[in-house]
Motif scaffolding. Structure first.
Motif, mmCIF file in Angstrom:
data_model
loop_
_atom_site.group_PDB
_atom_site.id
_atom_site.type_symbol
_atom_site.label_atom_id
_atom_site.label_comp_id
_atom_site.label_asym_id
_atom_site.label_seq_id
_atom_site.Cartn_x
_atom_site.Cartn_y
_atom_site.Cartn_z
ATOM 1 N N ASN A 1 -8.014 10.679 -0.510
ATOM 2 C CA ASN A 1 -8.241 9.626 0.491
ATOM 3 C C ASN A 1 -8.112 10.127 1.934
ATOM 4 O O ASN A 1 -8.308 9.351 2.871
ATOM 5 N N HIS B 1 -10.960 0.264 0.102
ATOM 6 C CA HIS B 1 -11.001 1.566 -0.563
ATOM 7 C C HIS B 1 -12.346 2.240 -0.300
ATOM 8 O O HIS B 1 -13.353 1.571 -0.043
ATOM 9 N N GLY B 2 -12.358 3.561 -0.423
ATOM 10 C CA GLY B 2 -13.600 4.323 -0.350
ATOM 11 C C GLY B 2 -14.423 3.991 0.877
ATOM 12 O O GLY B 2 -13.918 3.957 2.003
ATOM 13 N N ASP C 1 -16.938 0.780 -4.926
ATOM 14 C CA ASP C 1 -15.701 0.890 -4.144
ATOM 15 C C ASP C 1 -15.153 -0.506 -3.880
ATOM 16 O O ASP C 1 -15.862 -1.367 -3.339
ATOM 17 N N SER D 1 -11.437 5.567 -5.846
ATOM 18 C CA SER D 1 -12.742 5.293 -5.251
ATOM 19 C C SER D 1 -13.823 5.535 -6.303
ATOM 20 O O SER D 1 -13.543 6.089 -7.377
#
Length: 313
Positions: A214, A96-97, A92, A69
């Motif tokens: 995550n 993701h992120g 990002d 990220s």
């Protein structure tokens, strides 16, 4: 209309295969919200100051790797900004992120996401640094829209081949999917529980810690992964593990630096001639003692290498 020149023949061919529609996009707290589900909002963090506002050099856009990220690049982004005076934008990727999720996950889709972001930021020229998955996204972006890219830095990934280690990713996706954490417990405890369950798949504590970045807690107290594991697993073999073969024949002729870890096998020492078929001006350097996560394993030599290139190019 994009504020930079894209290759119309290649874009037409790719978007026929991978339909991506340019929607109406508006800025919202560091993300761009799209009305079309095929175009993904990208969250980003911007590192700038009064000096960077007056700096004539293009901003640097940083694209992270698989399961990473923008947060992984926080300290590095700050250091690059301080050293070069350039504005730094850490992004990002889709799935993701803090960016939105999608069932689609190809390098062409991700490059198009970045194009849309830069268009709305009204940036007609940028330098791009990408690690691993982000490195391939950066390569695709530079090949499709070479006029947009001032210079390119690719970290421990190649358009030529893929490390055999990447085949272990499928087992990591499965292991993460099978992690079970009781709702309502403290995050510190949740991370320990997740770490214990991931030990069976990898003894590497640094890798486990990376994966656990995550882990997030929802408003109900339940724990989940912020990455879109089903989409990443579904698209891994066809779209993530290999560089798009249809880009063969395209070139980005701007300044290009490939940085490899001396302990990593993602960029072979004899790969440069084939890399230069895509990137004729490419240089290849290795950071001694670094593996695949070059920027976190050897931060100072990595920073010096990147900033030297950005100052010279």
């Amino acid at each position: 209309m994009l504020p930079f020149k894209a290759n119309p023949r290649i874009l037409a061919s790719f978007f026929k295969t991978y339909p991506v529609i340019s929607p109406q996009i508006v800025r919202k707290r560091g993300t761009f919200t799209s009305e079309n589900s095929e175009s993904v909002d990208l969250a980003y963090a911007s590192y700038e100051s009064t000096e960077s506002e007056n700096n004539p050099l293009p901003p640097l856009v940083i694209l992270h790797g698989l399961l990473g990220s923008k947060n992984n690049w926080n300290s590095t982004s700050k250091a690059i900004h301080r050293t070069t005076g350039r504005k730094v934008i850490s992004v990002d990727a889709r799935n993701h992120g803090d960016s939105r999720h999608s069932t689609q996950h190809s390098y062409v889709h991700m490059a198009h996401d970045v194009m849309n972001l830069l268009k709305k930021l009204e940036l007609s020229k940028v330098s791009v640094l990408g690690h691993s998955m982000g490195g391939r996204t950066a390569m695709v972006l530079s090949l499709l829209c070479s006029d947009l890219i001032s210079s390119l830095i690719v970290v421990d990934i190649s358009p030529v081949k893929t490390s055999l280690q990447i085949n272990t990713m499928a087992s990591l996706f499965d292991a993460m999917s099978n992690v079970s954490v009781r709702p309502g417990i403290a995050m510190s405890k949740a991370r320990k529980v997740a770490d214990e369950q991931l030990k069976s798949i990898t003894p590497d504590v640094n890798l486990r810690n990376f994966l656990i970045t995550n882990l997030v807690q929802t408003h109900t107290g339940a724990y989940t992964w912020r990455v879109n594991l089903p989409a990443l697993k579904e698209n891994f073999t066809a779209h993530i593990s290999n560089f798009p073969s249809s880009l063969k024949g395209l070139q980005y002729c701007g300044p290009t630096l490939f940085i490899g870890g001396s302990l990593s096998d993602y960029i072979g020492k004899n790969d440069l001639p084939e890399i230069q078929e895509y990137f004729p001006l490419a240089e290849l350097v290795y950071i001694e003692g670094a593996g695949h996560w070059v920027h976190s394993q050897k931060p100072q030599p990595f920073l010096e290498t990147v900033c030297k290139f950005l100052k010279e190019k």
